[in-house]
Design a protein around this motif. Structure first.
Motif, PDB file in Angstrom:
ATOM      1  N   MET A  74       0.846  -1.184   0.000  1.00  0.00           N
ATOM      2  CA  MET A  74       0.000   0.000   0.000  1.00  0.00           C
ATOM      3  C   MET A  74       0.884   1.238   0.000  1.00  0.00           C
ATOM      4  SD  MET A  74      -3.333   0.680   2.016  1.00  0.00           S
ATOM      5  CE  MET A  74      -4.250   2.142   1.775  1.00  0.00           C
ATOM      6  N   ALA A  75       0.562   2.180  -0.847  1.00  0.00           N
ATOM      7  CA  ALA A  75       1.344   3.406  -0.968  1.00  0.00           C
ATOM      8  C   ALA A  75       1.140   4.285   0.259  1.00  0.00           C
ATOM      9  CB  ALA A  75       0.948   4.159  -2.231  1.00  0.00           C
ATOM     10  N   LEU A  76       2.213   4.914   0.671  1.00  0.00           N
ATOM     11  CA  LEU A  76       2.183   5.842   1.794  1.00  0.00           C
ATOM     12  C   LEU A  76       1.627   7.176   1.305  1.00  0.00           C
ATOM     13  CD1 LEU A  76       3.235   6.242   4.752  1.00  0.00           C
ATOM     14  CD2 LEU A  76       5.319   7.123   3.729  1.00  0.00           C
ATOM     15  N   ASN A  77       0.745   7.789   2.081  1.00  0.00           N
ATOM     16  CA  ASN A  77       0.276   9.123   1.732  1.00  0.00           C
ATOM     17  C   ASN A  77       1.416  10.106   1.913  1.00  0.00           C
ATOM     18  OD1 ASN A  77      -2.313   8.697   0.888  1.00  0.00           O
ATOM     19  ND2 ASN A  77      -3.264   9.203   2.838  1.00  0.00           N
ATOM     20  N   LEU A  78       1.720  10.833   0.869  1.00  0.00           N
ATOM     21  CA  LEU A  78       2.810  11.807   0.901  1.00  0.00           C
ATOM     22  C   LEU A  78       2.239  13.206   0.770  1.00  0.00           C
ATOM     23  CD1 LEU A  78       5.257  10.048  -1.584  1.00  0.00           C
ATOM     24  CD2 LEU A  78       5.242   9.900   0.916  1.00  0.00           C
ATOM     25  N   ASP A  79       2.615  14.096   1.670  1.00  0.00           N
ATOM     26  CA  ASP A  79       2.195  15.481   1.527  1.00  0.00           C
ATOM     27  C   ASP A  79       3.238  16.240   0.696  1.00  0.00           C
ATOM     28  OD1 ASP A  79       4.320  16.157   3.245  1.00  0.00           O
ATOM     29  OD2 ASP A  79       3.015  16.470   4.971  1.00  0.00           O
ATOM     30  N   ARG A  80       2.983  17.494   0.466  1.00  0.00           N
ATOM     31  CA  ARG A  80       3.857  18.316  -0.369  1.00  0.00           C
ATOM     32  C   ARG A  80       5.289  18.345   0.189  1.00  0.00           C
ATOM     33  NH1 ARG A  80       1.209  23.540  -1.115  1.00  0.00           N
ATOM     34  NH2 ARG A  80       0.259  22.525  -2.888  1.00  0.00           N
ATOM     35  N   THR A  81       5.441  18.407   1.496  1.00  0.00           N
ATOM     36  CA  THR A  81       6.771  18.456   2.104  1.00  0.00           C
ATOM     37  C   THR A  81       7.508  17.133   1.912  1.00  0.00           C
ATOM     38  OG1 THR A  81       5.977  20.066   3.718  1.00  0.00           O
ATOM     39  CG2 THR A  81       8.023  18.925   4.239  1.00  0.00           C
ATOM     40  N   ASP A  82       6.810  16.014   2.073  1.00  0.00           N
ATOM     41  CA  ASP A  82       7.433  14.706   1.818  1.00  0.00           C
ATOM     42  C   ASP A  82       7.936  14.630   0.376  1.00  0.00           C
ATOM     43  OD1 ASP A  82       6.880  13.657   4.373  1.00  0.00           O
ATOM     44  OD2 ASP A  82       4.935  12.858   3.733  1.00  0.00           O
ATOM     45  N   ARG A  83       7.099  15.061  -0.571  1.00  0.00           N
ATOM     46  CA  ARG A  83       7.490  15.022  -1.983  1.00  0.00           C
ATOM     47  C   ARG A  83       8.676  15.940  -2.240  1.00  0.00           C
ATOM     48  NH1 ARG A  83       1.857  15.342  -2.364  1.00  0.00           N
ATOM     49  NH2 ARG A  83       1.977  17.399  -3.278  1.00  0.00           N
ATOM     50  N   ALA A  84       8.716  17.101  -1.578  1.00  0.00           N
ATOM     51  CA  ALA A  84       9.857  18.017  -1.735  1.00  0.00           C
ATOM     52  C   ALA A  84      11.134  17.382  -1.199  1.00  0.00           C
ATOM     53  CB  ALA A  84       9.573  19.338  -1.026  1.00  0.00           C
ATOM     54  N   LEU A  85      11.046  16.725  -0.049  1.00  0.00           N
ATOM     55  CA  LEU A  85      12.210  16.025   0.499  1.00  0.00           C
ATOM     56  C   LEU A  85      12.697  14.946  -0.462  1.00  0.00           C
ATOM     57  CD1 LEU A  85      11.014  15.585   4.194  1.00  0.00           C
ATOM     58  CD2 LEU A  85      13.095  16.782   3.493  1.00  0.00           C
ATOM     59  N   LEU A  86      11.778  14.144  -0.956  1.00  0.00           N
ATOM     60  CA  LEU A  86      12.151  13.073  -1.881  1.00  0.00           C
ATOM     61  C   LEU A  86      12.757  13.620  -3.165  1.00  0.00           C
ATOM     62  CD1 LEU A  86       9.068  10.752  -1.354  1.00  0.00           C
ATOM     63  CD2 LEU A  86      11.422  10.341  -0.581  1.00  0.00           C
ATOM     64  N   ARG A  87      12.184  14.699  -3.669  1.00  0.00           N
ATOM     65  CA  ARG A  87      12.715  15.313  -4.892  1.00  0.00           C
ATOM     66  C   ARG A  87      14.169  15.755  -4.680  1.00  0.00           C
ATOM     67  NH1 ARG A  87       9.079  18.578  -5.220  1.00  0.00           N
ATOM     68  NH2 ARG A  87       7.656  17.226  -6.334  1.00  0.00           N
ATOM     69  N   GLN A  88      14.431  16.410  -3.552  1.00  0.00           N
ATOM     70  CA  GLN A  88      15.790  16.867  -3.254  1.00  0.00           C
ATOM     71  C   GLN A  88      16.744  15.681  -3.109  1.00  0.00           C
ATOM     72  OE1 GLN A  88      17.035  20.026  -3.188  1.00  0.00           O
ATOM     73  NE2 GLN A  88      15.018  20.626  -3.938  1.00  0.00           N
ATOM     74  N   LEU A  89      16.316  14.638  -2.418  1.00  0.00           N
ATOM     75  CA  LEU A  89      17.180  13.483  -2.216  1.00  0.00           C
ATOM     76  C   LEU A  89      17.424  12.716  -3.510  1.00  0.00           C
ATOM     77  CD1 LEU A  89      15.898  12.224   1.236  1.00  0.00           C
ATOM     78  CD2 LEU A  89      18.136  13.246   0.722  1.00  0.00           C
ATOM     79  N   GLN A  90      16.435  12.680  -4.410  1.00  0.00           N
ATOM     80  CA  GLN A  90      16.655  12.037  -5.708  1.00  0.00           C
ATOM     81  C   GLN A  90      17.689  12.802  -6.518  1.00  0.00           C
ATOM     82  OE1 GLN A  90      13.078   9.460  -7.380  1.00  0.00           O
ATOM     83  NE2 GLN A  90      12.571  11.613  -7.409  1.00  0.00           N
ATOM     84  N   GLN A  91      17.690  14.122  -6.402  1.00  0.00           N
ATOM     85  CA  GLN A  91      18.644  14.935  -7.155  1.00  0.00           C
ATOM     86  C   GLN A  91      20.035  14.906  -6.540  1.00  0.00           C
ATOM     87  OE1 GLN A  91      16.856  18.814  -7.368  1.00  0.00           O
ATOM     88  NE2 GLN A  91      15.227  18.142  -8.725  1.00  0.00           N
ATOM     89  N   GLU A  92      20.096  14.942  -5.208  1.00  0.00           N
ATOM     90  CA  GLU A  92      21.372  14.991  -4.506  1.00  0.00           C
ATOM     91  C   GLU A  92      21.279  14.182  -3.219  1.00  0.00           C
ATOM     92  OE1 GLU A  92      23.525  18.833  -4.252  1.00  0.00           O
ATOM     93  OE2 GLU A  92      21.667  19.649  -5.129  1.00  0.00           O
ATOM     94  N   GLY A  93      21.565  12.914  -3.309  1.00  0.00           N
ATOM     95  CA  GLY A  93      21.447  12.031  -2.169  1.00  0.00           C
ATOM     96  C   GLY A  93      22.446  12.286  -1.059  1.00  0.00           C
ATOM     97  N   ARG A  94      23.481  13.075  -1.331  1.00  0.00           N
ATOM     98  CA  ARG A  94      24.504  13.339  -0.323  1.00  0.00           C
ATOM     99  C   ARG A  94      24.289  14.647   0.425  1.00  0.00           C
ATOM    100  NH1 ARG A  94      30.464  12.060  -2.267  1.00  0.00           N
ATOM    101  NH2 ARG A  94      30.730  12.705  -0.119  1.00  0.00           N
ATOM    102  N   LEU A  95      23.129  15.243   0.271  1.00  0.00           N
ATOM    103  CA  LEU A  95      22.854  16.474   1.014  1.00  0.00           C
ATOM    104  C   LEU A  95      22.924  16.214   2.514  1.00  0.00           C
ATOM    105  CD1 LEU A  95      19.703  17.950  -0.772  1.00  0.00           C
ATOM    106  CD2 LEU A  95      21.970  18.947  -0.695  1.00  0.00           C
TER     107      LEU A  95
END
Length: 173
Positions: free
Chosen positions: A1-22
């Motif tokens: 089952m997919a986890l409900n993601l809010d806008r902040t979760d998606r922003a965190l994931l987007r940043q980590l996908q782009q730069e995982g070493r932040l």
């Protein structure tokens, strides 16, 4: 089952996908959270399996892997043993960077990275056609990559998230 993601979760994931070493501090700044709140959210996403791991993206040509191919494969037999043997051979083949079971007229799609056509020929003849129980292959070589995956779509950037058909579950923001 997919986890409900809010806008902040998606922003965190987007940043980590782009730069995982932040660093956590830099990540928190980029998404307008305190470092402790960012860390709690990232830990929750890791625990839920949404973040499956961290890895460096490598440049294949810089590593001498200049030839990319997509190979469609049809197995000679579809018994459990034949499928298990094929899967075993694909999992052991370093040149195969992805292997997907398909619907349609071919059984699998392989993404292959090798140095050159000679190495591809050896992979095809020695490994794929000789060891894996393959009846037919159809290969296509990559001439130019127009777009390469840099991460998964996260809802608000899938281009059609306002549609009822959007596959991403959105939590209220």
């Amino acid at each position: 089952m997919a986890l409900n993601l809010d806008r902040t979760d998606r922003a965190l994931l987007r940043q980590l996908q782009q730069e995982g070493r932040l660093s956590n501090t830099e990540l928190a700044e980029r998404v307008n959270l305190s470092p402790s709140a960012a860390l709690r959210r990232v830990q929750r996403l890791e625990a839920a399996g949404v973040i499956a791991g961290y890895a460096a993206r490598l440049d294949a040509p810089a590593l001498g892997l200049g030839l990319a191919a997509f190979v469609r494969v049809q197995l000679a037999a579809h018994t459990a043993d034949a499928i298990a043997r094929f899967v075993q051979v694909m999992q052991a083949a370093d040149a195969v960077i992805a292997c997907h079971a398909l619907t349609g007229d071919m059984d699998y799609l392989l993404e292959v990275r090798v140095a050159d056509l000679e190495h591809f020929s050896r992979f095809l003849l020695d490994r794929l056609l000789n060891d894996a129980g393959v009846a037919d292959v159809n290969s296509s070589f990559v001439l130019r990559t127009v777009k390469a995956a840099r991460g998964l779509p996260l809802g608000d950037d899938c281009g059609w998230h306002l549609s009822a058909a959007c596959p991403t579950r959105h939590a209220p923001d």
